[in-house]
Motif scaffolding. Structure first.
Motif: not given
Length: 368
Positions: A50-58
């Motif tokens: 959430r903080l990085a604005g990406v998916s958990r897979a990423t």
């Protein structure tokens, strides 16, 4: 005499007297119990995402240094910064659940002194295994017998065990297998029944040194045998290798026991002239540097009076004057060995593999 029973009702909290002022000389009132602050929940990969604005897979790909997925440098940087800001670390237990087995690779601490070469190799291996999502733990079972140590290692339920030296027996291999270890490997001069063997032929180190010194015209060759306990597993094969190289020639070999102290080296150097030795293979670079300085302090010239050869090819040996000749020892790369461990974990049950993994190359410099 008549007894009268009187019932006294319990007062309600509002009827209880207040504490009021403390009478002179009385004990102080007890302070109110402090309420501990709530323990904050550990950050998760979802929080990082959430903080990085990406998916958990990423997040998983980035933090595990996965190379199979293409991710931009800016995204990798953003994920790592988010993880650092939140204090997030991957959960080893979750990894084990996903894999269906432990991700713990156990490496027993060597029972003998190990030099910079081994520590560099160990660091490379730990890094490479970490990139494959394994957790590497070094474990010492001080004072325990071989089989007792194996039982202590088995308690941790490792998926793989890599044992340096000779600290494992066939019974210990069976104990580790029953505890769930999919891969048991030994790194040393001999095989152990039931385990994969990475053989380190230290005879080759001595043969390289002996062959070189004979080719340089040296015929009375000393071989240092360290006084540190436990090193005979390496030093005796190296001594045997020198003898193999000189077998059938007109050269002689003299064993030189040496403790790793300046005083011991000085005593040996003081007797050097009467020994008639014109060369020395000093077990490794550290002993070679110790003895070379003592020989020079005793007035002997290196290499004119005494040729000196070490082993391990340490950087410090290249900075000496004269520069130290040495035997460069070639171990498998950490990445190569980590790949082998991973394959054996993923494909358990095959016949034990045997590999020769130690190479030896003479590097000639001014000291010989």
């Amino acid at each position: 005499m008549r007894t009268v029973m009187v019932e006294i009702p319990n007062p309600s909290p509002s009827q209880l007297p207040s504490a009021g002022p403390r009478p002179p000389g009385g004990p102080p009132p007890a302070p109110p119990a402090a309420t501990p602050p709530p323990t904050p929940a550990a950050p998760t990969s979802a929080d990082v995402a959430r903080l990085a604005g990406v998916s958990r897979a990423t997040v998983s790909y980035v933090l595990n240094d996965a190379t199979s997925v293409r991710i931009s440098d800016s995204t990798r940087r953003r994920v790592r910064e988010a993880a650092r800001e939140l204090g997030y670390v991957p959960h080893a237990g979750a990894r084990s659940l996903r894999a269906g087995h432990s991700r713990l690779v156990l490496m027993p601490a060597p029972p003998v002194p190990m030099g910079p070469l081994y520590h560099r190799f160990l660091g490379e291996l730990q890094t490479a295994l970490g990139r494959l999502e394994y957790t590497v733990v070094q474990h010492a079972a001080t004072g325990a017998g071989v089989d007792e140590a194996a039982r202590a290692w088995a308690e941790l339920r490792p998926v793989a065990v890599l044992v340096p030296g000779t600290g494992l027996s066939p019974r210990g291999v069976a104990v580790l297998r029953r505890a769930g270890a999919r891969a048991v490997l030994t790194l040393g001069p001999d095989r152990v029944e039931g385990a994969h063997a990475l053989l380190t032929d230290h005879d080759a180190v001595g043969r390289s040194a002996g062959t070189h010194l004979y080719a340089r015209g040296r015929r009375r060759i000393g071989v240092v045998v360290p006084g540190e306990p436990g090193l005979d597993v390496f030093s005796l094969p190296r001594l045997a290798g020198v003898r193999q190289a000189l077998d059938g020639t007109d050269a002689s070999v003299t064993v030189l026991p040496l403790a790793p102290t300046e005083d011991a080296a000085a005593e040996l150097a003081a007797r050097w002239t009467e020994s008639g030795l014109d060369a020395v293979f000093a077990y490794n670079d550290e002993y070679a540097m110790l003895l070379m300085r003592a020989l020079q302090d005793a007035g002997l010239r290196v290499p004119e009076d005494v040729a000196v050869v070490g082993a391990d090819d340490l950087m410090l040996g290249r900075l000496l004057r004269p520069r130290l000749s040495t035997v460069r020892i070639e171990l498998p790369s950490g990445r190569e060995l980590a790949g082998l461990v991973d394959r054996l974990v993923r494909e358990p049950g095959g016949e034990p593999e045997v590999r020769d993994v130690l190479g030896a190359t003479l590097v000639a410099r001014e000291s010989s």
